[in-house]
Structure formats: C-alpha cells, structure tokens
Design an enzyme around this catalytic site. Structure first.
Site, short mmCIF file in Angstrom:
data_model
loop_
_atom_site.label_atom_id
_atom_site.label_comp_id
_atom_site.label_asym_id
_atom_site.label_seq_id
_atom_site.Cartn_x
_atom_site.Cartn_y
_atom_site.Cartn_z
N HIS A 171 0.71 -1.19 -0.07
CA HIS A 171 0.10 -0.04 0.11
C HIS A 171 0.94 1.37 0.20
CE1 HIS A 171 -3.83 1.95 0.95
NE2 HIS A 171 -2.94 3.00 1.61
N GLU A 172 1.73 1.44 1.02
CA GLU A 172 2.79 2.34 1.00
C GLU A 172 3.63 2.66 -0.20
OE1 GLU A 172 1.59 4.56 3.24
OE2 GLU A 172 0.61 3.21 4.43
N HIS A 231 1.53 4.46 -2.87
CA HIS A 231 1.73 5.98 -2.54
C HIS A 231 3.25 6.48 -3.31
CE1 HIS A 231 -1.82 6.88 -0.57
NE2 HIS A 231 -1.77 5.79 0.29
N GLU A 269 -4.46 7.75 -3.05
CA GLU A 269 -4.96 6.42 -2.41
C GLU A 269 -5.06 5.40 -3.55
OE1 GLU A 269 -4.92 5.56 0.51
OE2 GLU A 269 -6.06 3.97 0.81
ZN ZN Z 1 -3.24 5.17 1.84
#
Ligand code: ZN
Length: 503
Positions: free
Chosen positions: A267-268, A271, A297
C-alpha cells in the site's frame, strides 16, 4: 511589474514554502520512527514554529498582489498549460487559507492534540461519553471552517474540497449510492458460498527480518527506487515525501501475521511510486505534487490489491515466499494461499476489512460525517446511528463504541471530509487498471514472470508525471476514457471473487 516577473516570484515563494514543509516532514518522520520519548516537547515546539512560518508565508498579502498581476494575462491563457496550473493551485490555497480567521486556525490547532489524546483514552476505555464534548467542539469548528470558506450546495463541499479538489458531495452521493447496492449483493452471495478458506495459515510464525527482506525484494521488483526512498519501522504504517527524491515509508511487523506488514508495505509503496513518478522539473511547485488524496490512495490500492492480491502476482512470488518462510508456507499450496489473502467476510474493523466489504465501511462513515456537518445528526446520537448503520449494511453490531464509532482517529484529528477519498481511491484504481489492461494486453502473463515495468510506465505516463495539472475527475476521464464510475470496480470484484468463491 510584468506578469512574467510576478509569476517568477510566485514560483520562488512556492519553492520556499515547499522547503519549509519538507523540513517539517523530516521532523515528523523522525518523531514517528527514531525520536526518544523525551524529545516530544522540543519537537512540538519545532513543528509549531515551522507551521507558523509556513502559515504567515502562505497568507502573505503580497501573494494576492502577485496573483492579481498574473491572472487574466496571456501567460495563463491556456488553462492546462504549466503557468496556468501553478497559478490556479496557488490561488486555491491562498483563498482557502486567507478566508480562515487566524483565531479559528489557532483554536483548531490547540484543540486537535488534546482531542486526539482524549480519543485515545476514550477508545481504550470504550467510553464515548468522555470523547463526546471534544468531538462536539471539532464538528462545530469544522462547520465554522466550511462557512468561512464558502460552498455552493452544502457545508460538506467546502471540507471535501481540501482533499478532492473538483469533487462535490453530490458526485460522491451518486457514486456511493450505486456502489452500495452492488456491493451488498456481492457480500450476500459470498456469504452463501460453501467455499472454506484456510486463513489460519497467515497467522503462523513469520520472522520479522524475513518479512523485511522479502518485502524489500517485492518493493524493488514493483519499481520502488531505494536510491530515492527507504523503509523503516513505526507503530502506524505511513508514507511521506520529504523531497522529490526522498520518499520515506514506515511499516509495523507482526511475527504472527503475514498480511499486516506485507500488504501495508505494498500500500505505502503504491503511494511512493506515485511520489517517485512526479516530474523533477516541477520540484517545489504545484505541478510537482499529487493532484488529490483520492488519486494518491488509488495508487496505494492498485498496487496493494489489484496487483498484490492477484493470482499472477503470486504465481511469481509464492515460490519466493516459501523460501523466505519455509516453516509457515512450505506445505501450503498457491491456491490456498491466494484464497487466504483474499478472504471476504463482514467485520467491524475498517482497517482489517477485505477488498469487498471495505467500501461499505467508508460509505457508513461518509454518511454519518456528512450528517454531523449538516446538523442532521447530533454528536450525542452518533454511537446509535453508527451501530444502526452497521446492522443495516453489514448485518453486525459492535459490542461497544471502541469497536464502533471510536475506532478511527480521523475525527479527533479534525479530518472531516477525508473518508470518501478511500473509496474514491478504489474506484479510480479499478478504472485505471481496467484501461491499462485493455491497452497493454496480457498483464497477467507479465506479472507471472515478475514483470511490472509495463504497468508502472503506463501509470507514470498517464497519471504520475502530470502532477496536479488536472483535478482528479478530469485526469481519470483523460486516462481511462470515462468519468469516475463505479462499474469497473464492481466488475473487477465480481470476476475475481466469482472465481474464488465459485459464485
Ligand atoms: Zn493510503
């Protein structure tokens, strides 16, 4: 003064503000990773001092004069051209900040750390009553903030605009309404499936150092540049951009859970890939920043879920995972593992929710916070409204408010209007991913061979390098060929979970 000279000064000032912000980002990163507890007061003073400097500069009347000189000139005649984009974004931020009275800004800044502290205690004790007065103050101040900024249809619009420029509450209502019906049907069908999933395999022992090296290998393969970024440990996972070439990720490793650290890393990293894909030529200016929270996101969700929970991805990485965790995964089949990381079921907890039910958690929060801001729901009635919404939407009721309306820290931080960005992220991700598949041919085969550069290059070209040139709804339309739409997300979920659950 010529418009060109005014524009040059605007950019110089923008670069200086970004420098101030990046100094604060280093201090915040350090606070969350390595700072000893005793450093907290000094750190708060440093950050408050920098925030004051930044606010003074961002609201300097000189900016208003410079903007007035450039606006209407030939320099900004084409709205999509570089100077016009920078001027539009600087104007947006200047208007927003100068409309807020200093007294209100300071009141919120003072209130938030105390409200967060109280929230944390109230949540531990599952005692909403002790948090209630704090939340009442926050809602009242955010409502005031909306009134100062101004809005066309309803106060929530003014708060949403901070995170999703160009998106209105009514757009969200439309998108989320369609989504709700489709998701509810899918969750019901999955609930009736006879498929049994062996999710306990994910809760065996996974050594933290092996998780770390395996995660690093995967992040590199996806295209995360460790020359321009690093991964550390923190209590809550996050990704922050200290500079154009300095992206910091932090992860929490838990030795009895594979999914926690691994998927928060992906997830990170998502980003981070967006941040690392911005155009260095625009460093320090609005063109060199992401266009919205929801779009950022969307990249986190795309790499975490659409890539990282797919079967082709694990065709490549599962043999590597077995080598990294021979005791936990040595005798597990690829099919069982893939099913386990994609298990669906109603839960009370947003952060741990699966890909299908996740958006229902967001829909609930959006409706409640919109009603709070409108004045249609009082803070006192929030716990009951929350529990009622969970019963209607997911068929389950929290045993207490810690499992219910006290579970997220967003409201205590004054983040109202933020929740919809999570679901917008999922919607944007699905639209972009569907288009990338249509244009790039067989991505499954590439993933199964550990090749992700084709997808990354497409996203860099369609999304990342544009910075904030287009507001998110326009960028999505340009890149995917359609306005923000719930159907690609639903179609993707139906295909994946139809196969997994035999429905
Ligand atoms: Zn996020």
């Amino acid at each position: 003064m010529t418009p060109q000279a005014a524009y040059d000064e605007l950019l110089r000032r923008s670069r200086e503000e970004v420098l101030l912000r990046s100094c604060a980002a280093v201090l915040e990163w350090d606070e969350l990773t390595y700072m000893p507890p005793g450093g907290v007061t000094g750190r708060a003073n440093q950050l408050a001092y920098l925030a004051g400097l930044e606010h003074d500069r961002a609201t300097d009347p000189r900016l208003g004069e410079l903007l007035a000189t450039v606006e209407g000139s030939k320099l900004v005649a084409d709205a999509d051209d570089l100077p016009a984009v920078n001027v539009r974004e600087i104007r947006r931020s200047y208007d927003r900040l100068t409309r807020l009275p200093r007294k209100l800004v300071e009141e919120l800044a003072r209130l938030v750390p105390l409200a967060q502290q109280q929230w944390s205690t109230s949540r531990q004790e599952a005692d909403f009553a002790s948090f209630r007065p704090w939340l009442e103050k926050i809602v009242a101040l955010k409502r005031q903030e909306a009134d100062c900024i101004g809005f066309a249809a309803e106060p929530y619009d003014a708060l949403l605009e901070d995170y999703e420029p160009g998106t209105r509450t009514q757009d969200i209502v439309g998108l989320f309404g369609s989504l709700r019906d489709e998701l509810a049907g899918l969750v019901r069908a999955i609930g009736q499936s006879r498929k049994r999933i062996k999710s306990a395999i994910l809760r065996r022992t996974y050594a933290a150092d092996s998780q770390q090296s395996f995660g690093r290998e995967v992040a590199s393969a996806l295209g995360f540049d460790f020359e321009r970024g690093r991964v550390d440990q923190a209590v809550h996972p996050f990704c922050t951009q200290i500079g154009m070439s300095d992206c910091r990720i932090a992860i929490r490793y838990s030795t009895n859970n594979f999914s926690d650290a691994f998927f928060s890393l992906l997830h990170e990293v998502g980003h981070g890939l967006y941040d690392q894909g911005l155009d260095p030529a625009h460093d320090g200016t609005p063109m060199g920043t992401v266009t919205s929270v929801g779009l950022s996101e969307s990249q986190a969700r795309l790499w975490e879920n659409l890539v990282g929970r797919s079967l082709p991805f694990w065709k490549y990485f599962f043999p590597r995972a077995r080598q990294a965790f021979p005791e936990a995964l040595g005798k597990v089949s690829l099919g069982d593992f893939h099913a386990a990381i994609n298990q669906v079921g109603p839960s009370l907890n947003r952060v741990q929710a699966d890909e299908v039910t996740y958006n229902l958690h967001i829909l609930i929060r959006f409706e409640l916070e919109r009603d709070l801001v409108k004045g249609d729901l009082s803070v006192a009635d929030l716990p009951a409204a929350w529990n009622d919404a969970y019963k209607r939407t997911l068929g389950i009721v929290p045993a207490n408010d810690a499992e219910g309306c006290l579970q997220d820290g967003h409201w205590s931080e004054g983040l109202i209007g933020y929740f919809p960005t999570y679901t917008l992220g999922n919607l944007f991700a699905a639209q972009l991913f569907a288009k990338a598949r249509a244009e790039l041919g067989n991505l499954d085969q590439a993933f199964a061979h550990g090749q992700f550069a084709g997808l990354l290059d497409w996203l860099r070209d369609q999304v990342y390098r544009h910075g904030s040139r287009y507001p998110a709804p326009r960028l999505i339309e340009r890149a995917s060929g359609a306005k923000p739409d719930h159907r690609p997300l639903i179609q993707g979920l139906r295909e994946k979970y139809g196969e997994l659950y035999g429905i």
